[in-house]
Motif scaffolding. Structure first.
Motif, PDB file in Angstrom:
ATOM      1  N   ALA A  52     -10.481 -23.412  23.164  1.00 17.48           N
ATOM      2  CA  ALA A  52     -10.804 -24.103  21.910  1.00 17.48           C
ATOM      3  C   ALA A  52     -11.099 -23.105  20.800  1.00 17.48           C
ATOM      4  CB  ALA A  52     -11.987 -25.044  22.111  1.00 17.48           C
ATOM      5  N   GLN A  53     -11.851 -22.051  21.119  1.00 14.03           N
ATOM      6  CA  GLN A  53     -12.147 -21.036  20.114  1.00 14.03           C
ATOM      7  C   GLN A  53     -10.870 -20.334  19.661  1.00 14.03           C
ATOM      8  OE1 GLN A  53     -13.818 -21.502  22.953  1.00 14.03           O
ATOM      9  NE2 GLN A  53     -15.953 -20.920  22.781  1.00 14.03           N
ATOM     10  N   HIS A  54      -9.953 -20.084  20.598  1.00 14.42           N
ATOM     11  CA  HIS A  54      -8.691 -19.434  20.257  1.00 14.42           C
ATOM     12  C   HIS A  54      -7.851 -20.334  19.347  1.00 14.42           C
ATOM     13  CE1 HIS A  54      -5.172 -16.916  20.625  1.00 14.42           C
ATOM     14  NE2 HIS A  54      -4.478 -17.974  20.960  1.00 14.42           N
ATOM     15  N   ARG A  55      -7.771 -21.606  19.677  1.00 10.10           N
ATOM     16  CA  ARG A  55      -7.010 -22.551  18.829  1.00 10.10           C
ATOM     17  C   ARG A  55      -7.617 -22.611  17.432  1.00 10.10           C
ATOM     18  NH1 ARG A  55      -6.907 -25.487  23.600  1.00 10.10           N
ATOM     19  NH2 ARG A  55      -8.684 -26.758  22.941  1.00 10.10           N
ATOM     20  N   THR A  56      -8.945 -22.610  17.350  1.00  9.83           N
ATOM     21  CA  THR A  56      -9.617 -22.643  16.056  1.00  9.83           C
ATOM     22  C   THR A  56      -9.312 -21.389  15.252  1.00  9.83           C
ATOM     23  OG1 THR A  56     -11.393 -24.011  16.952  1.00  9.83           O
ATOM     24  CG2 THR A  56     -11.864 -22.831  14.914  1.00  9.83           C
ATOM     25  N   ALA A  57      -9.342 -20.226  15.882  1.00  5.08           N
ATOM     26  CA  ALA A  57      -9.050 -18.966  15.198  1.00  5.08           C
ATOM     27  C   ALA A  57      -7.609 -18.942  14.688  1.00  5.08           C
ATOM     28  CB  ALA A  57      -9.309 -17.781  16.117  1.00  5.08           C
ATOM     29  N   VAL A  58      -6.677 -19.431  15.484  1.00  7.54           N
ATOM     30  CA  VAL A  58      -5.267 -19.476  15.074  1.00  7.54           C
ATOM     31  C   VAL A  58      -5.094 -20.430  13.894  1.00  7.54           C
ATOM     32  CG1 VAL A  58      -2.956 -20.196  15.806  1.00  7.54           C
ATOM     33  CG2 VAL A  58      -4.351 -18.769  17.309  1.00  7.54           C
ATOM     34  N   ALA A  59      -5.739 -21.598  13.959  1.00 10.31           N
ATOM     35  CA  ALA A  59      -5.641 -22.571  12.858  1.00 10.31           C
ATOM     36  C   ALA A  59      -6.256 -22.009  11.581  1.00 10.31           C
ATOM     37  CB  ALA A  59      -6.333 -23.874  13.245  1.00 10.31           C
ATOM     38  N   LEU A  60      -7.377 -21.300  11.694  1.00  4.01           N
ATOM     39  CA  LEU A  60      -8.006 -20.698  10.524  1.00  4.01           C
ATOM     40  C   LEU A  60      -7.109 -19.635   9.907  1.00  4.01           C
ATOM     41  CD1 LEU A  60     -10.399 -20.344   8.622  1.00  4.01           C
ATOM     42  CD2 LEU A  60     -11.381 -18.772  10.295  1.00  4.01           C
ATOM     43  N   ALA A  61      -6.511 -18.797  10.727  1.00  2.00           N
ATOM     44  CA  ALA A  61      -5.614 -17.754  10.221  1.00  2.00           C
ATOM     45  C   ALA A  61      -4.413 -18.375   9.507  1.00  2.00           C
ATOM     46  CB  ALA A  61      -5.149 -16.850  11.360  1.00  2.00           C
ATOM     47  N   ARG A  62      -3.861 -19.436  10.069  1.00  2.00           N
ATOM     48  CA  ARG A  62      -2.729 -20.119   9.441  1.00  2.00           C
ATOM     49  C   ARG A  62      -3.141 -20.725   8.097  1.00  2.00           C
ATOM     50  NH1 ARG A  62      -1.132 -23.593  13.499  1.00  2.00           N
ATOM     51  NH2 ARG A  62       0.067 -21.882  14.360  1.00  2.00           N
ATOM     52  N   SER A  63      -4.318 -21.350   8.063  1.00  2.00           N
ATOM     53  CA  SER A  63      -4.812 -21.954   6.825  1.00  2.00           C
ATOM     54  C   SER A  63      -5.060 -20.898   5.754  1.00  2.00           C
ATOM     55  CB  SER A  63      -6.107 -22.718   7.124  1.00  2.00           C
ATOM     56  OG  SER A  63      -6.662 -23.244   5.943  1.00  2.00           O
TER      57      SER A  63
END
Length: 71
Positions: free
Chosen positions: A29-40
């Motif tokens: 979950a933390q990894h998915r959040t980090a990837v989504a933040l980087a994309r945003s």
């Protein structure tokens, strides 16, 4: 699934015995959040850098902390 593992070994004095504590945690979950933040953040930078206006932000003390490419 993405996991983070940590192992700690504790040796009590000069004895030959040791205690090993290993923990494993699911950090997917933390990894998915980090990837989504980087994309945003990448989308935001692209949008701000492509607009014809000058965009910037400052800290309350007046220190500049963001400038788009128009500067």
């Amino acid at each position: 699934m993405i996991v983070a593992a940590r192992m700690v070994m504790h040796r009590a004095g000069l004895s030959r015995s040791a205690t090993v504590l290993e923990t494993v945690a699911d950090v997917s979950a933390q990894h998915r959040t980090a990837v989504a933040l980087a994309r945003s953040e990448a989308q935001f930078r692209a949008l701000v850098d492509l607009m014809p206006q000058i965009a910037f932000s400052t800290q309350p003390d007046g220190h500049l902390d963001f400038l788009n490419s128009r500067w």
